[in-house]
Enzyme design. Structure first.
Site, PDB file in Angstrom:
ATOM      1  N   LYS A 130       0.859  -1.191   0.000  1.00 51.17           N
ATOM      2  CA  LYS A 130       0.000   0.000   0.000  1.00 51.17           C
ATOM      3  C   LYS A 130       0.887   1.230   0.000  1.00 51.17           C
ATOM      4  CE  LYS A 130      -4.461   0.935   0.229  1.00 51.17           C
ATOM      5  NZ  LYS A 130      -5.616   0.089  -0.116  1.00 51.17           N
ATOM      6  N   ASP A 170      -7.080   4.289  -4.368  1.00 51.70           N
ATOM      7  CA  ASP A 170      -7.725   4.134  -3.052  1.00 51.70           C
ATOM      8  C   ASP A 170      -8.334   5.502  -2.763  1.00 51.70           C
ATOM      9  OD1 ASP A 170      -7.813   2.065  -0.655  1.00 51.70           O
ATOM     10  OD2 ASP A 170      -7.460   4.003   0.277  1.00 51.70           O
TER      11      ASP A 170
HETATM   12  P1  NDP Z   1     -13.038   7.743  -2.566  1.00 46.97           P
HETATM   13  O1  NDP Z   1     -11.952   8.731  -2.417  1.00 46.97           O
HETATM   14  O2  NDP Z   1     -13.676   7.543  -3.884  1.00 46.97           O
HETATM   15  O3  NDP Z   1     -14.203   8.057  -1.522  1.00 46.97           O
HETATM   16  C1  NDP Z   1     -13.926   8.117  -0.162  1.00 46.97           C
HETATM   17  C2  NDP Z   1     -15.202   8.417   0.587  1.00 46.97           C
HETATM   18  O4  NDP Z   1     -14.992   8.261   1.971  1.00 46.97           O
HETATM   19  C3  NDP Z   1     -15.662   9.839   0.376  1.00 46.97           C
HETATM   20  O5  NDP Z   1     -17.053   9.882   0.497  1.00 46.97           O
HETATM   21  C4  NDP Z   1     -14.996  10.556   1.541  1.00 46.97           C
HETATM   22  O6  NDP Z   1     -15.625  11.754   1.911  1.00 46.97           O
HETATM   23  C5  NDP Z   1     -15.137   9.536   2.625  1.00 46.97           C
HETATM   24  N1  NDP Z   1     -14.071   9.702   3.598  1.00 46.97           N
HETATM   25  C6  NDP Z   1     -12.744   9.740   3.361  1.00 46.97           C
HETATM   26  N2  NDP Z   1     -12.066   9.948   4.485  1.00 46.97           N
HETATM   27  C7  NDP Z   1     -12.991  10.059   5.441  1.00 46.97           C
HETATM   28  C8  NDP Z   1     -12.913  10.296   6.826  1.00 46.97           C
HETATM   29  N3  NDP Z   1     -11.725  10.448   7.450  1.00 46.97           N
HETATM   30  N4  NDP Z   1     -14.090  10.326   7.522  1.00 46.97           N
HETATM   31  C9  NDP Z   1     -15.292  10.165   6.883  1.00 46.97           C
HETATM   32  N5  NDP Z   1     -15.405   9.962   5.570  1.00 46.97           N
HETATM   33  C10 NDP Z   1     -14.280   9.902   4.866  1.00 46.97           C
HETATM   34  O7  NDP Z   1     -12.431   6.369  -2.008  1.00 46.97           O
HETATM   35  P2  NDP Z   1     -12.943   4.878  -2.251  1.00 46.97           P
HETATM   36  O8  NDP Z   1     -14.418   4.850  -2.415  1.00 46.97           O
HETATM   37  O9  NDP Z   1     -12.079   4.280  -3.267  1.00 46.97           O
HETATM   38  O10 NDP Z   1     -12.530   4.214  -0.858  1.00 46.97           O
HETATM   39  C11 NDP Z   1     -13.441   4.066   0.229  1.00 46.97           C
HETATM   40  C12 NDP Z   1     -12.977   2.929   1.126  1.00 46.97           C
HETATM   41  O11 NDP Z   1     -12.933   1.713   0.362  1.00 46.97           O
HETATM   42  C13 NDP Z   1     -11.569   3.083   1.713  1.00 46.97           C
HETATM   43  O12 NDP Z   1     -11.549   2.488   2.988  1.00 46.97           O
HETATM   44  C14 NDP Z   1     -10.701   2.256   0.763  1.00 46.97           C
HETATM   45  O13 NDP Z   1      -9.518   1.820   1.388  1.00 46.97           O
HETATM   46  C15 NDP Z   1     -11.654   1.101   0.487  1.00 46.97           C
HETATM   47  N6  NDP Z   1     -11.376   0.313  -0.700  1.00 46.97           N
HETATM   48  C16 NDP Z   1     -11.289   0.902  -1.935  1.00 46.97           C
HETATM   49  C17 NDP Z   1     -11.060   0.120  -3.054  1.00 46.97           C
HETATM   50  C18 NDP Z   1     -11.064   0.688  -4.424  1.00 46.97           C
HETATM   51  O14 NDP Z   1     -10.981  -0.089  -5.370  1.00 46.97           O
HETATM   52  N7  NDP Z   1     -11.188   2.002  -4.605  1.00 46.97           N
HETATM   53  C19 NDP Z   1     -10.851  -1.319  -2.938  1.00 46.97           C
HETATM   54  C20 NDP Z   1     -11.043  -1.844  -1.618  1.00 46.97           C
HETATM   55  C21 NDP Z   1     -11.277  -1.036  -0.550  1.00 46.97           C
HETATM   56  P3  NDP Z   1     -14.992  13.180   1.470  1.00 46.97           P
HETATM   57  O15 NDP Z   1     -15.385  13.370   0.034  1.00 46.97           O
HETATM   58  O16 NDP Z   1     -15.592  14.184   2.393  1.00 46.97           O
HETATM   59  O17 NDP Z   1     -13.500  13.040   1.655  1.00 46.97           O
HETATM   60  O1  2IT Z   2      -7.899  -1.642  -0.682  1.00 47.64           O
HETATM   61  C1  2IT Z   2      -7.864  -2.102  -1.841  1.00 47.64           C
HETATM   62  O2  2IT Z   2      -8.019  -3.314  -2.052  1.00 47.64           O
HETATM   63  C2  2IT Z   2      -7.653  -1.171  -2.947  1.00 47.64           C
HETATM   64  N1  2IT Z   2      -7.592   0.015  -2.713  1.00 47.64           N
HETATM   65  C3  2IT Z   2      -7.507  -1.691  -4.342  1.00 47.64           C
HETATM   66  C4  2IT Z   2      -6.115  -2.217  -4.566  1.00 47.64           C
HETATM   67  C5  2IT Z   2      -5.796  -2.608  -5.982  1.00 47.64           C
HETATM   68  O3  2IT Z   2      -4.625  -2.922  -6.193  1.00 47.64           O
HETATM   69  O4  2IT Z   2      -6.670  -2.619  -6.854  1.00 47.64           O
END
Ligand code: NDP
Ligand code: 2IT
Length: 451
Positions: A130, A170
């Site tokens: 990561k 992420d």
């Molecule tokens: P995005 O940046 O697209 O969205 C993040 C969301 O979470 C936004 O709504 C943001 O709000 C909110 N957020 C971020 N930080 C905080 C905080 N400290 N407190 C409250 N809300 C918060 O990210 P993703 O949708 O990609 O990621 C969301 C989660 O999913 C994370 O935990 C990530 O690690 C996990 N994840 C993502 C993957 C991927 O493929 N993208 C894969 C697997 C897991 P705001 O706009 O106000 O910042």
């Molecule tokens: O938390 C996760 O699994 C991700 N942010 C996606 C990682 C990836 O390599 O697609």
């Protein structure tokens, strides 16, 4: 020499805490895994002899570096960037990059640790890593984000590679940032390889990668509900977040006949009792992702909805909940509230959104509870498929990829059943995911001897 590494879990966790001072998120993630693994390895001396648990909790390396960039006012700004290469026993390091002001070494170490088990669960050959930076993309112009991404990659490029370490997106890193970073990698190395995933379709990206995490978390929920003879149709869902994972999770819940009641961001949550249908989800995607607005604005657009500043959505009664924002966004009290209001299933789109106390509340109440490392593995799984396509220099068709995603999520569910089934028939998905992920990585580590 004793074959037992540590006399008990508390001593082990105490040691991890001592060796990782000021890193509470990392210690939390280790504890959640160790609670199950301690027990599992009790009668397996080979793991003790080779100190597998101790070694698996120590990243292969943590790279940290300065990232300088110039803002639109001509000021020089300095950020800290990292890449945590946790474990490459079963494949090249693989995992996302997070740009957020709350990023610390502890956060990235916990994420890389979780990623190692998650990637093993997918069945694809990917190790765990990561990266990220304490950079806040909010309010920055496209050119500022571009300059930051280029500067970040100017250091990162020497540590990554298609067979070495393959980052992706992420929080705060989506298609735009991946494009800038891939462009800079290509420029520095003069190589067009699959060094990043989540790329645009024009330059080696995979179909359904944007959808994969959110859809996958809902497929996992469907698999869990099926064990109780039910499904999502007619169910009310509470979702946190409003980014990539949350919006695609909402889309799939809606397609499967469920009703989505909430979205949130770091400022508060919106509750729409009419349900957040596809048109409203599209509005949120446009508003939050493209225009980078606030979820609060939803209530100007959809008048029956209410906005709750500074609050999380867990008090809204629901049948199922999908935390899809960030770590530790659901604590013990939130878990008790969800259960008291009739929630029967929780599928984590985010990484470690539930505190350790919350996890125990869910497990003690015997509800269907899937930890992120199982439920949100669909994203990295399709990243793995993107790597395969890049190596083959081909692009697979959507139906083929959709089926692979469904199969992989079902496979992870089966692994959880295999190792998580309890004597009273309750499935402890946390235990199942931890043991299945650990076993694969640990057995590869045993094969290599002490390296
Ligand atoms: P995005 O940046 O697209 O969205 C993040 C969301 O979470 C936004 O709504 C943001 O709000 C909110 N957020 C971020 N930080 C905080 C905080 N400290 N407190 C409250 N809300 C918060 O990210 P993703 O949708 O990609 O990621 C969301 C989660 O999913 C994370 O935990 C990530 O690690 C996990 N994840 C993502 C993957 C991927 O493929 N993208 C894969 C697997 C897991 P705001 O706009 O106000 O910042
Ligand atoms: O938390 C996760 O699994 C991700 N942010 C996606 C990682 C990836 O390599 O697609």
């Amino acid at each position: 020499m004793s074959v037992r590494e540590y006399p008990d879990l508390e001593t082990f966790i105490g040691d991890v805490r001592k060796h990782n001072p000021g890193q509470p998120e990392f210690v939390q993630a280790v504890q959640e895994v160790a609670e199950d693994i301690f027990d599992f390895i009790a009668d397996k001396p080979q793991y003790h002899e080779y100190q597998i648990l101790r070694r698996i909790c120590e990243p292969d390396r943590v790279i940290s570096f300065r990232v300088c960039w110039e803002d639109d006012q001509g000021q020089i700004r300095v950020q800290r960037g990292w890449r945590v290469q946790n474990n490459n026993s079963i494949g090249p390091y693989k995992g996302g990059i997070r740009f957020h002001p709350t990023v610390t070494e502890s956060v990235l170490k916990f994420l890389a640790f979780e990623q190692t088990f998650k990637n093993a669960l997918t069945g694809l050959p990917m190790g765990g890593g990561k990266g990220g930076a304490n950079f806040n993309p909010k309010g920055k112009s496209d050119h500022e984000v571009m300059r930051f991404c280029q500067s970040y990659m100017t250091e990162l490029y020497r540590h990554v590679g298609a067979d070495v370490d393959v980052p992706a997106g992420d929080i705060g890193v989506g298609a735009r940032e991946i494009g800038y970073m891939f462009g800079q990698y290509k420029r520095i190395t003069n190589q067009f390889t699959g060094v990043l995933t989540g790329k645009g379709l024009e330059y080696g990206g995979s179909l359904i990668r944007p959808e994969a995490t959110g859809y996958g978390a809902v497929y996992f929920l469907q698999n869990m509900l099926a064990t109780r003879g039910t499904d999502l149709s007619g169910m009310n869902a509470v979702i946190s977040g409003s980014g990539n994972v949350a919006t695609f999770a909402a889309e799939k819940v809606t397609q499967l006949g469920g009703k989505v009641l909430t979205f949130s961001d770091s400022q508060g949550f919106v509750h729409d009792p009419d349900g957040i249908d596809q048109d409203k989800i599209d509005w949120v995607k446009e508003h939050k992702t493209k225009r980078r607005g606030r979820i609060a604005d939803y209530v100007q657009e959809f008048k029956n909805a209410t906005y709750h500043e500074g609050k999380r959505p867990w008090s809204v009664p629901c049948d199922v909940a999908l935390p899809c924002a960030t770590q530790n966004e659901l604590d013990g009290d939130d878990a008790r509230t969800l259960i008291a209001n009739g929630c029967i299933g929780v599928s984590e789109g985010a990484n470690m959104p539930t505190t350790l106390e919350g996890v125990h509340v869910f497990k003690d109440a015997r509800i269907l509870y899937a930890p992120g490392k199982a439920a949100n593995a669909g994203g990295v799984a399709v990243s793995g498929l993107e790597m395969s396509q890049n190596s083959q220099r081909r692009s697979w068709k959507e139906p083929e990829l959709q089926k692979l995603l469904l199969d992989i999520m079902q496979g992870i569910h089966e692994s959880c059943l295999q190792y998580g089934q309890q004597s009273d028939d309750y499935v402890d998905y946390v235990r199942g995911a931890n043991i299945a992920g650990f076993k694969k990585v640990a057995d590869a580590m045993l094969a290599y001897g002490v390296v």
